[in-house]
Design a protein around this motif. Structure first.
Motif, PDB file in Angstrom:
ATOM      1  N   LEU A   1       0.836  -1.191   0.000  1.00 12.76           N
ATOM      2  CA  LEU A   1       0.000   0.000   0.000  1.00 12.76           C
ATOM      3  C   LEU A   1       0.874   1.244   0.000  1.00 12.76           C
ATOM      4  N   GLN A   2       0.383   2.299  -0.612  1.00 11.12           N
ATOM      5  CA  GLN A   2       1.089   3.571  -0.632  1.00 11.12           C
ATOM      6  C   GLN A   2       0.380   4.520   0.320  1.00 11.12           C
ATOM      7  N   PHE A   3       1.066   4.871   1.392  1.00 12.81           N
ATOM      8  CA  PHE A   3       0.452   5.727   2.407  1.00 12.81           C
ATOM      9  C   PHE A   3       0.013   7.063   1.811  1.00 12.81           C
ATOM     10  N   SER A   4       0.781   7.559   0.858  1.00 19.39           N
ATOM     11  CA  SER A   4       0.459   8.862   0.269  1.00 19.39           C
ATOM     12  C   SER A   4      -0.808   8.824  -0.569  1.00 19.39           C
ATOM     13  N   ALA A   5      -1.306   7.645  -0.874  1.00 20.42           N
ATOM     14  CA  ALA A   5      -2.526   7.546  -1.677  1.00 20.42           C
ATOM     15  C   ALA A   5      -3.783   7.554  -0.826  1.00 20.42           C
ATOM     16  N   LEU A   6      -3.628   7.478   0.501  1.00 25.23           N
ATOM     17  CA  LEU A   6      -4.779   7.363   1.387  1.00 25.23           C
ATOM     18  C   LEU A   6      -5.091   8.688   2.058  1.00 25.23           C
ATOM     19  N   SER A   7      -6.364   9.033   2.061  1.00 25.18           N
ATOM     20  CA  SER A   7      -6.810  10.245   2.736  1.00 25.18           C
ATOM     21  C   SER A   7      -6.462  10.156   4.219  1.00 25.18           C
TER      22      SER A   7
END
Length: 630
Positions: free
Chosen positions: A298-304
């Protein structure tokens, strides 16, 4: 000769004229009869309007229902009018033509007797049976009135003694709109009719689909059959598989029951081509073929940030502190020139919508380091200079900047920007983030992110195997990132289509949707539901369809059901669920609702925006292999 008071005595001369019993009728009498017949219009024959009719409408009774009529059939015509048959009703007296569908029956009733008449019961209990002549009865629901080749809502009802005619297969297909290239199955009551949906109509699949039913009703068979149909139609398909059930659909089925039913339908078992199985890094997959497996992180920067705060179960005060730490992290990344770097990066920051996505370049390790520093500051401790995250050779510079940023927000320096906290609140939040960090599923150097453009390739089937996560929270984060990433990729595909490129169609199937979007879940995670609702609304225009599959429809909230326009309902016994579905699908006949709790495995009540009305369908067997077929 005596008279009973009602019939006059026969004159003696008439007796003499007719002669003895058995004597030939005098020729003058026959001539008179023939003359009378000719004068009345000739020998009787069935009117042309009634030729070919299988039955006639009956008088209405006090218990008659609106929009339905009762039809009586001769014994030899009963088999021609099975349940769900389409019929044409010609109201001869007022010259109107109606279309209807059989919703009850056919039932067999004795002529002139009740089916529970004493003579019938008595002979049956004595070991015999009294078999009088009998006829058939069906209840027909009116679909509409046919006016000049167009079907309009019926304003009146067919009059009594109106003939009915059974429509042939071609006419039935045309009226019910069952044509398409993705086959669902065979409507109950038919043998030569197939119910299908078109893959190229935005008005059907992108209007979203719900597959509901209890365990053992046939949902997995329906899903795998749809996946095969989507792939064959060139639709990109993503299956979020929480049980690892579909990771071998690239192989043909070997289940004996499926093989038998496939042969009966004239089909052969086959696997689904172009299948790829994705699994979280550090987790196992049920797919036995290593060449088809791709790990991802998962990419943390992609999650609100709001979504992450909800997913890890932070309380409202903890969420406020988390967002403070998030803001400090953004400023740290800016000061260290990690992001933004270019003017284009800064434009992205200005356009950033943190309700949908996170801050570019930010990792979970970054936010963890900042939370550690804030916790120490609130507790009055020294801010640690060592970092779990890596800032390469700029670690010392990062530590200095972080200390300054935290102190600017520290309690008492600026009431508007203070860290709002007690140490215990920060320590709980730090513990939650630390648990996520130890899972090693975010920003993993050995497993990159999913390339969503690959998942939207025509005819590509992607199985997201989440069977080894054992955490609804992690599953929700994965599903949230997948939906956001796929929506972003489909937006880009849509822009290319408007510029003259080929349209890419995408279907996303969410298994065990009650764990992702239950009533309790969306109350705890409103941001998650808002994100799904936005994707559902926007996806309709961009050819992105969602399929929600659940064995616990009672846990699905009305807000989610309101996003769905197509339904495949397998056996559902819960009366409360049926009642809720009735409110969503008011067009379904009451007789079909009564059959829903008793459907056999593989049968389903299907309501599609394409169909003229809902139908009870025997779903086709799946040609591919399922791992958990009993």
């Amino acid at each position: 000769m005596t008279n009973n008071g009602n019939t006059p005595n026969t004159p003696p001369d008439d007796l003499h004229r007719w002669g003895k019993p058995g004597a030939a009728v005098p020729s003058d009498i026959l001539e008179q009869l023939n003359s009378d017949i000719e004068g009345a219009g000739g020998e009787w024959s069935e009117p042309v309007e009634y030729k070919g009719a299988v039955g006639r409408t009956m008088f209405d009774l006090p218990n008659s229902e609106d929009n339905t009529v009762t039809v009586l059939l001769p014994r030899e015509e009963i088999s021609k009018v099975p349940s769900q048959s389409l019929v044409r009703l010609r109201s001869v007296q007022d010259d109107r033509v109606y279309l209807g569908i059989v919703v009850k029956g056919p039932f067999a009733e004795p002529d002139g007797l009740r089916g529970d008449a004493p003579i019938v019961i008595t002979t049956a209990v004595r070991g015999g049976i009294f078999m009088p002549r009998y006829h058939g009865r069906v209840q027909v629901e009116l679909i509409g009135e046919q006016v000049g080749g167009v079907i309009v809502p019926p304003r009146l009802r067919p009059l009594p003694n109106s003939p009915i005619f059974v429509l042939d297969t071609e006419a039935t297909m045309d009226i019910l709109h069952l044509e398409g290239d993705i086959t669902l199955g065979v409507p109950v009551g038919y043998e030569e009719l197939t119910a299908s949906v078109p893959s190229d109509k935005k008005s059907v699949l992108p209007r979203h689909l719900g597959i509901l039913g209890t365990t053992g009703g046939g949902k997995s068979t329906t899903v795998s059959g749809l996946v095969a149909g989507f792939q064959g139609a060139g639709i990109a398909t993503v299956v979020i598989d929480t049980e690892g059930e579909y990771t071998e659909i690239y192989q043909p089925t070997d289940d004996a029951t499926m093989l038998t039913t496939l042969a009966k339908r004239g089909n052969v078992p086959h696997g689904v081509p172009n299948v790829r199985v994705y699994h979280l890094c550090g987790r196992e997959t049920t797919c036995p073929d290593p060449s088809r497996i791709t790990p991802f992180s998962l990419q943390f920067s992609a999650l609100s940030p709001y979504l992450v705060a909800e997913a890890i179960g932070l309380s409202d005060p903890q969420q406020q502190r988390y967002l403070k730490a998030y803001d400090i992290t953004k400023r740290l990344l800016d000061k260290l020139h990690i992001f933004p770097v270019t003017n284009e990066d800064r434009a992205k920051v200005y356009e950033l919508d943190e309700m949908e996505t996170g801050y570019p370049g930010m990792t979970l390790a970054h936010i963890y380091d900042v939370v550690r520093a804030c916790t120490a500051a609130v507790a009055g401790e020294d801010i640690p200079a060592n970092f779990f995250s890596t800032f390469s050779e700029r670690r010392a510079e990062a530590a200095t900047e972080l200390v300054q940023l935290v102190r600017q927000h520290d309690k008492g320096k600026d009431k508007q920007n203070d860290l709002l906290g007690f140490p215990i609140t920060w320590r709980i939040m730090q513990s939650r983030i630390s648990q996520l960090l130890r899972l090693n599923i975010f920003d993993n150097a050995h497993a990159g992110p999913i390339h969503y453009a690959d998942l939207t390739r025509p005819g590509h089937v992607s199985i997201i195997d989440l069977s080894d996560t054992d955490s609804p929270q992690i599953n929700n984060l994965v599903i949230a990132e997948l939906l956001r990433g796929l929506m972003s990729a489909q937006n880009e595909n849509y822009r290319r289509t408007e510029a003259g490129g080929e349209q890419r169609r995408l279907m996303i199937i969410v298994e065990e949707a009650h764990e992702f979007l239950s009533d309790e879940r969306i109350k705890q995670m409103p941001v998650l539901f808002q994100q799904v609702a936005r994707i559902a609304r926007r996806g309709r225009k961009r050819w992105l369809g969602l399929v929600f599959v659940t064995q616990l429809p009672q846990h699905m909230p009305d807000e989610v059901l309101g996003l769905i326009n197509n339904y495949i309902l397998h056996k559902i016994s819960d009366a409360n669920v049926v009642g809720r579905l009735k409110r969503s699908l008011g067009v379904v006949d009451e007789s079909l609702w009564r059959r829903l709790p008793n459907l056999a495995p593989g049968q389903a009540l299907v309501s599609m925006t394409r169909f003229a009305r809902p139908l009870l369908i025997n779903i086709d067997p799946t040609p591919c292999k399922l791992r958990m077929v009993e």
